[in-house]
Each structure stands twice: as structure tokens, then as C-alpha cells.
Scaffold this active site. Sequence first.
Site, PDB file in Angstrom:
ATOM      1  N   GLU A 120       0.802  -1.228   0.000  1.00 24.41           N
ATOM      2  CA  GLU A 120       0.000   0.000   0.000  1.00 24.41           C
ATOM      3  C   GLU A 120       0.829   1.268   0.000  1.00 24.41           C
ATOM      4  O   GLU A 120       0.531   2.215  -0.722  1.00 24.41           O
ATOM      5  CB  GLU A 120      -0.925   0.066   1.241  1.00 24.41           C
ATOM      6  CG  GLU A 120      -1.998  -0.959   1.277  1.00 24.41           C
ATOM      7  CD  GLU A 120      -1.576  -2.148   2.095  1.00 24.41           C
ATOM      8  OE1 GLU A 120      -2.459  -2.830   2.594  1.00 24.41           O
ATOM      9  OE2 GLU A 120      -0.361  -2.399   2.222  1.00 24.41           O
ATOM     10  N   ASP A 125      -2.116  -5.298   3.034  1.00 26.00           N
ATOM     11  CA  ASP A 125      -2.338  -5.656   4.439  1.00 26.00           C
ATOM     12  C   ASP A 125      -3.177  -6.929   4.607  1.00 26.00           C
ATOM     13  O   ASP A 125      -4.028  -7.240   3.763  1.00 26.00           O
ATOM     14  CB  ASP A 125      -3.038  -4.495   5.163  1.00 26.00           C
ATOM     15  CG  ASP A 125      -2.095  -3.331   5.427  1.00 26.00           C
ATOM     16  OD1 ASP A 125      -0.870  -3.535   5.360  1.00 26.00           O
ATOM     17  OD2 ASP A 125      -2.586  -2.222   5.700  1.00 26.00           O
ATOM     18  N   ASP A 179      -5.884  -8.005   5.943  1.00 19.49           N
ATOM     19  CA  ASP A 179      -7.258  -7.926   6.423  1.00 19.49           C
ATOM     20  C   ASP A 179      -8.189  -7.724   5.235  1.00 19.49           C
ATOM     21  O   ASP A 179      -7.758  -7.753   4.079  1.00 19.49           O
ATOM     22  CB  ASP A 179      -7.423  -6.803   7.462  1.00 19.49           C
ATOM     23  CG  ASP A 179      -7.097  -5.421   6.902  1.00 19.49           C
ATOM     24  OD1 ASP A 179      -6.729  -5.322   5.713  1.00 19.49           O
ATOM     25  OD2 ASP A 179      -7.203  -4.434   7.647  1.00 19.49           O
ATOM     26  N   GLU A 187      -9.742  -5.102   4.136  1.00 15.85           N
ATOM     27  CA  GLU A 187      -9.429  -3.926   3.327  1.00 15.85           C
ATOM     28  C   GLU A 187      -8.209  -4.179   2.448  1.00 15.85           C
ATOM     29  O   GLU A 187      -8.176  -3.776   1.280  1.00 15.85           O
ATOM     30  CB  GLU A 187      -9.178  -2.722   4.251  1.00 15.85           C
ATOM     31  CG  GLU A 187      -9.454  -1.379   3.625  1.00 15.85           C
ATOM     32  CD  GLU A 187     -10.930  -1.125   3.359  1.00 15.85           C
ATOM     33  OE1 GLU A 187     -11.227  -0.249   2.528  1.00 15.85           O
ATOM     34  OE2 GLU A 187     -11.782  -1.808   3.965  1.00 15.85           O
ATOM     35  N   TYR A 189       0.665  -6.127  12.809  1.00 20.84           N
ATOM     36  CA  TYR A 189      -0.428  -5.378  12.188  1.00 20.84           C
ATOM     37  C   TYR A 189      -1.364  -4.817  13.244  1.00 20.84           C
ATOM     38  O   TYR A 189      -1.725  -5.503  14.212  1.00 20.84           O
ATOM     39  CB  TYR A 189      -1.195  -6.276  11.220  1.00 20.84           C
ATOM     40  CG  TYR A 189      -2.125  -5.514  10.319  1.00 20.84           C
ATOM     41  CD1 TYR A 189      -1.656  -4.468   9.538  1.00 20.84           C
ATOM     42  CD2 TYR A 189      -3.475  -5.830  10.254  1.00 20.84           C
ATOM     43  CE1 TYR A 189      -2.506  -3.754   8.696  1.00 20.84           C
ATOM     44  CE2 TYR A 189      -4.335  -5.126   9.413  1.00 20.84           C
ATOM     45  CZ  TYR A 189      -3.837  -4.087   8.647  1.00 20.84           C
ATOM     46  OH  TYR A 189      -4.677  -3.375   7.833  1.00 20.84           O
ATOM     47  N   ARG A 226      -4.536  -3.369  12.955  1.00 19.34           N
ATOM     48  CA  ARG A 226      -6.001  -3.423  12.865  1.00 19.34           C
ATOM     49  C   ARG A 226      -6.433  -4.848  13.114  1.00 19.34           C
ATOM     50  O   ARG A 226      -6.425  -5.689  12.219  1.00 19.34           O
ATOM     51  CB  ARG A 226      -6.482  -2.923  11.498  1.00 19.34           C
ATOM     52  CG  ARG A 226      -6.280  -1.436  11.305  1.00 19.34           C
ATOM     53  CD  ARG A 226      -6.924  -0.918  10.040  1.00 19.34           C
ATOM     54  NE  ARG A 226      -6.706   0.519   9.894  1.00 19.34           N
ATOM     55  CZ  ARG A 226      -5.678   1.062   9.260  1.00 19.34           C
ATOM     56  NH1 ARG A 226      -4.774   0.276   8.700  1.00 19.34           N
ATOM     57  NH2 ARG A 226      -5.549   2.368   9.177  1.00 19.34           N
ATOM     58  N   HIS A 234      -6.220 -12.212  13.234  1.00 17.93           N
ATOM     59  CA  HIS A 234      -4.865 -11.726  13.414  1.00 17.93           C
ATOM     60  C   HIS A 234      -4.424 -11.917  14.856  1.00 17.93           C
ATOM     61  O   HIS A 234      -5.223 -12.107  15.755  1.00 17.93           O
ATOM     62  CB  HIS A 234      -4.761 -10.227  13.087  1.00 17.93           C
ATOM     63  CG  HIS A 234      -5.205  -9.884  11.711  1.00 17.93           C
ATOM     64  ND1 HIS A 234      -5.918  -8.745  11.429  1.00 17.93           N
ATOM     65  CD2 HIS A 234      -5.052 -10.541  10.543  1.00 17.93           C
ATOM     66  CE1 HIS A 234      -6.180  -8.702  10.135  1.00 17.93           C
ATOM     67  NE2 HIS A 234      -5.669  -9.776   9.585  1.00 17.93           N
TER      68      HIS A 234
END
Length: 854
Positions: free
Chosen positions: A7, A80, A82, A84, A296, A298, A343
Amino acid sequence: MPVVVVESPAKAKTINKYLGSDYTVLASYGHVRDLPPKDGSVDPDNEFSMKWEVASDSKKHIKAIVDALKDDPELILATDPDREGEAISWHLEEALRARKVLKKDTPVSRVVFNAVTKAAVTEAMKNPRQVDIDLVEAYLARRALDYLVGFNLSPVLWRKLPGAKSAGRVQSVCLRLIVEREMEIEKFPAQEYWTVKALLSTPRGQEFDARLTVLGGKKLDKFDIPNATAAELAVQAINSRDLTVKSVEAKPANRNPSPPFMTSTLQQEASRKFGFGARQTMQVAQRLYEAGHITYMRTDGIDMAPEAVTAARDAIKARYNAKYVPDSPRIYKNKAKNAQEAHECIRPTEMTADAESLSLRDSDQRKLYDLIWKRTLASQMASAQMERTTVDIASRDGQVELRATGQVVLFDGFIRVYEEGRDDVVDDDDKRLPQIMEGEKTDKKSVSPEQHFTQPPPRYTEATLVKRMEELGIGRPSTYASIVTTIQDRGYVHKDKNRLFPEDKGRLVIAFLENYFRRYVGYEFTANLEEELDDITAGSREWQDVLARFWRDFKAAIEETADLRITEVLEKINEVLEPHLFPPTEDGGDPRLCPNCGAGRLSMRTARSGGAFIGCSNYPECRYTRAFGPPGTEPESSIPPEGKMLGTDEGDNIWVHKGRFGPYVQRGELTEENKKPPRQSIPKEWPPEDVDLEQAVKLLSLPRKIGPHPDDGVPIWANIGRYGPYLKYAESTSDRGGVNANLESIDEVWTVGMNRAVELIAEKVASRGRRGAAKTLKDLGEHPESGGNISIMDGKYGPYVKWEKVNATLPKETSPDDLTIAQAVDLIDAKAATKGKKKAPAKKKAPAKKKKAS
């Protein structure tokens, strides 16, 4: 060289170091596509098909990826780990296929890692997979839902409730929490009660506090001493008796550490300990993650990888000693409703590295990393061992009894490293007591009564709001910060001393939604919908089915509001808010009767500025108004949204208003015939609520013509402008040319004479063209992503951040001394975006030699 896409450029830079010249690592700069902000982007009649659009800023990033794929057509998506991140990878692959860059046989793989470390990245490269379509569909469902709610409900608000800006699927439920808490506070009936405390002394002269627990032989409840008279009688009862230690009881107790951080608890603790907002916490954590310092950020998981647990235990043993390591590792289970992010907890990637050893330059990063490191180690440490002591002291006749409590730490355990903060501190009776023995007499040093009142529930902080949302199952780790930020940006909520207060607009929006869209701001409905969306992630529901059920009922609710008139909506809100706006009067009269004319009926009204106020139904004959809210909640001098009349001058009504650009005074009313009545801004030094008729008339007399300049006859004017009092040397004050010179004080506008004015104008003319370079207030160092020095400069209109050709003004509430380099980069990026400039480009590097992947 295979092309690896992540990202952010910072993450790309770190990963490039790990993978070396065998790979080309590029950044997508977040999402490359999104739904255009217009009607028709989601089509409910065509299986909720979506029209995606590549953002203008993203086109150059996609081009860079396209160019790299020409040399080696293998694509590795490493965004990432997740939902998103999965969506970003899916969007990128779809965009590249639409451009026919990716062929059917082009190798495309997806890799995920929970930490940006060499071990995690290289291990991920050995285990590629395809894009997880279940995660993508869960993203599509959420994105479509948020679009359908926003683009269908917001226009209803605009039409039916003037001043309302938007509504959202989760943001409105979050706002409802804050509004309901405020109404609880306003309705809370405070009750008086008293306690009695005594300062006692042992035979060895050691003093300690004890509180009265038994009076007249009866155990006291909270409200048993209701007033000062009863409290004084209790004091006399204690003073008239000798007191002896009745019993001493010591009990062992253990305290266990808190689990390691997940997203919500990190936001809560950073708020308690540092005053960070949710958004600030996530921005700082993002930089720590991209630099490879933490896992990570989130996540709603609190479990830790077995190797990380072992590393934590080893670090504890090495740094402290073996007695701080429990016999077996601590295992934590998630209690959050609907926990679904697969996670680990948020933890350091290297357990032995404390904040000092990392030499983090940014103070916010240093503080947050230290918090994460300490919490992680503490979570695997031995329990703290306490001894809690309770001492009861009584009179011989049993009529009076007092109690003292205390606590001794026998072994500090995890407390040596870390203790969790609290949102609302209470007395834990954890003071240490002196040696006290049963049967000993105690001396009374003093006996004092204390008055108390029951307290309403506290207003939410960002931290406690996130905690409550998590308990209800509303929102997810990746959304907490943006939701809390959005309701503040919309002007529905403001933050004062870290507490969240609803604005008038926020109250009105919730009143409207609870009446006409009650189901969609319901806590249970929103949580159940979140569960259905999580089921899509798990592959147990079809995303179009979830959307179809929601849309059928939601569309019907929207259509039911089509014929609503604004007056009907406002009257309904009046009814709903009546207990709040018009509480019963002390004399039992009608609380909605106008106190000015005695005939009109008070009701809520909205002003063109979007605010709300209480006005009389006999307007314009009766101009009575008061601020929105219960009577007496704001000073009488406060300015209601439609303005406050100060009196008359030369036959004109003189008003004070709150405008878009600040408070101002006005002569006369705004009418069809008088579309531009004379106005003048109120100086910042004058509290607008205190401006009287005389001051208003003085302001409205501006600009003041001092006279013609003696050299050329050009007029000199005195006035108050955006930046304070000034002189203007020009034919008129509206002239764009001429010379402006600052005055030292507001009073000089009406008192400065011609000699002084000519002198100031001359000084200004002489200084033109010789203004020195802006002074550097602070050097922040190199741009962390792109190089180039970042400085804080002292500008003509205040301090600003300078990087290359980008100058970004500091927000008023930000001190140059407190600005971090991370905050400076955010200001630079925001400024560059508004000017259509490029964001900070990555530093150019010499092309790496091409090697074949082994």
C-alpha cells in the site's frame, strides 16, 4: 524481477530491503479504485453491480506498476492482511486486467504477513495464495451498504432537516450513543448524601483514615446521612465515644495482567495515557508497523503466536529474573462480540527491543511503541501478589463503628512493568496502613463530614466510545477511528477536555432518524447486520442476499418520507425533544408558553446556518428566542442562531449574529429590498456575547476616513479586517491596490490621527521589498519517505511547515514546539492534494541489476 505491490511507499521501502534486487517493490498508495460519489454507482436492480472509477492520483501509480510488469509479468500482491487489504489487491488486479496488462496466463499471487520483518516477509513469499474472494465479497457488501445508506438517506436529511449534512450506517448509531448519554446527564436527578471520615492514631502515634460504617447500631447505606444536620449528629456520636480496634483481617489477593493490545484497547489506553485521539493513534501505529517495529495494528485478536510468547518469556527472564515468569504461558481468549479479524494481538516484532534501543526520533512513535512493548511483556508476567487489610474500629456500646482498608504489595509481578489506565478513577482503598492490633485503643485526631452528590454517567471520551461500540458489536477495528473522526468533522459532535459533547445538529439528526428510520439506528439491528457481513467473510452467506434483504426494507422507509413537510418534521421533533427542551416549570405552568408575549407557543426552529433555536409562534410580532436546549442551560447573553437584537440606532434595529466566518454586527434586517445590510466583523478580542449597542454602532461606523494624505490627497482609512486593525492608503477600502499598515490595537481604529497614520504608511512603504527570509523556528529533519528537509517556519500569517515547494499552515490549536514529523508529513500531503500537486515522491534509486528468482 517479479513485481511486488504494497500500500504505502514507506512499507515498500522496508520490504525492498528484505527482498533485495530480485524483486521490484512498488506502492499502490492505498485503494486505486472507488465508487464515484454520485447516484447510480451501485445498481440495486442489477444484482448490486458497482461502477468503479480509478482515482486521478492513482493513475500514475498504476502506470508505474504497468511499466514494471513489462520487464517481468509476474505480480505479487502483498497488501495488508485484512479485508481492506484483500480489497486493495482485488481492485488492483481488476484494474490491471481491464487495461489488458494481465493475461490469462500471467502469474498473479497474494501473500500476507502480520509483521514487516525479514522473517515474516520471506516466509510469506514461500506461501503464496490467490485473492480470498470471501473477504472481497464482504468488502463489496459493506461498501455497497455504506453507499446506499449515505446516498439515499443523506438527501432526505438535506431536504427535511435544514443544516443536516449526512447520515451513515454506523456513524449515526455512534452519534446516537453520544446524544443519549448527554440526555441521561441532563435528566439525571442529583441526590445529596454525606459521609463522615475520622483521622485516627494508634498507641504508637501512627495515623490512618477510617470512614463511618455503623451509626446507632445500624449499618449505614449510601443515603442514610442525607444532609448536614444528620452529618453533624454523626460527628457528635463519634466524638462522644472511645474507640477500640474490634478486628483486623488480612487476606491475600492476586492481580493478573491485562491481555495484550488489540485495536480498540490500544486506542483506549493511548487516549488515557497520552490524550491521543483514535485517528492519531492509528496513524502513529501505522508508521510503527510499516517500519517493522510492531505487528499489524487493525485487529480484534488478543492471542499471540507461540514463538512470540516464548520470546516474551525469555525477554522477561533476561531483563528481570525467573520469578517474574509464570510457570506456564498465559493464554488469552477474545471476549469481544463478533470478533472476526484473524490476526494476532498488536505486539513488538522483537521482544528484547525497548523504545530506547530503537532510537525512535518521533516522540509519538516512541511513546506508543513503549506502551505496546510494556503491555506485551506484562501480559506474560507473573501475577502481582497483594495483602488486603480491613480494620474495624468500634465503640464499646456498638453504636458507632468505623472501617479502615489498605493494601500492601508483597510481590510486584507485572506491575513492575505496566499498569492499565482507567477512564474514571475511583477510590480503591489501596493506601498502606500502619501496624494495628486488635483490642488497641485509638485516639481521635479529627472527625470531618463530607458532602457528596450522586453523579450522572460520564460523557464519552473517544476511548470509552470505542469500547462501548465494541461491546455492542458495532463497527470493526478498521472503522473505529474513521467513525469517531467523521461525526466530529460533520459538526455533530465537539470534543472538550477529551470528552465528546453533541452539537444541536447532532441532536436533531438523531431525533429525526429515531422517528423516521428508527430501525436503522438501532443497536441490535446494526450489530446483527455486522454479524451477517461477517458471515459473508466466513463464506456462509451470499453478499447479494444480505444486500437485497436490507435494501427492500430500507427503500420502503425512504419512500415513506417523500411527502413529509419540513414543518411536520420539526413539530415531530418538538414532541420527541419536549422533555428536554421544555421541562416542567416550578409553578406548574405551561412550559411552552412564550414568556415574552404570553400568548405564543414556543417551538424548535432551524436557522439557515444549520443551527437550531427556540422561538415564539407569534413571530414576527414577537421576536422572543432562546438557545436550543433546556431554559437556563446557556447564559441569557448568548447569541441564538437567528441573531440577537441589541437595540435601535437612527431608526434601525442593530443585531449581532454568528456567521460562517465569525460573529458580526448588522444594521437593519435582511429583506428582499435590503439584500446587503451594513455589517462589520466583531474583533476577536471582543467576546461577541458581551457586545452592546454602543460598541455595535461604533463598529458599523467603520471604515473611518482619517483624511487625505498631505502629499497627494489620497485618503487614509482606519478599519478592522481579517487580520486585525489596520490603515489603508487608497481611494477606497475596497481598492485592491494601495498600502496597508497594521495598527497596534483595536482602540487605535477610532483614535489614530493623521500624523501617526502618515508615519505608519511611510514605514510600510519603506519596508516593502526588503522583507528578510522567513525565520526557521524548528528543523524536523528528513522527510521519512522521500527525503528533503522539513522545517517549521515563522511566516507573515503564522507558523507553517515547509518541504521543498510545499508550504502547509499549522492548525491554530497546534504549537510548533509540539508538532511531530509524522504530523508534518500529514499536513504536507493534505496541502499538496488541495493544490493538485504530487504527494511526496519516493527517492530515486539506481536501477537494480536484474536477477532471476531462485
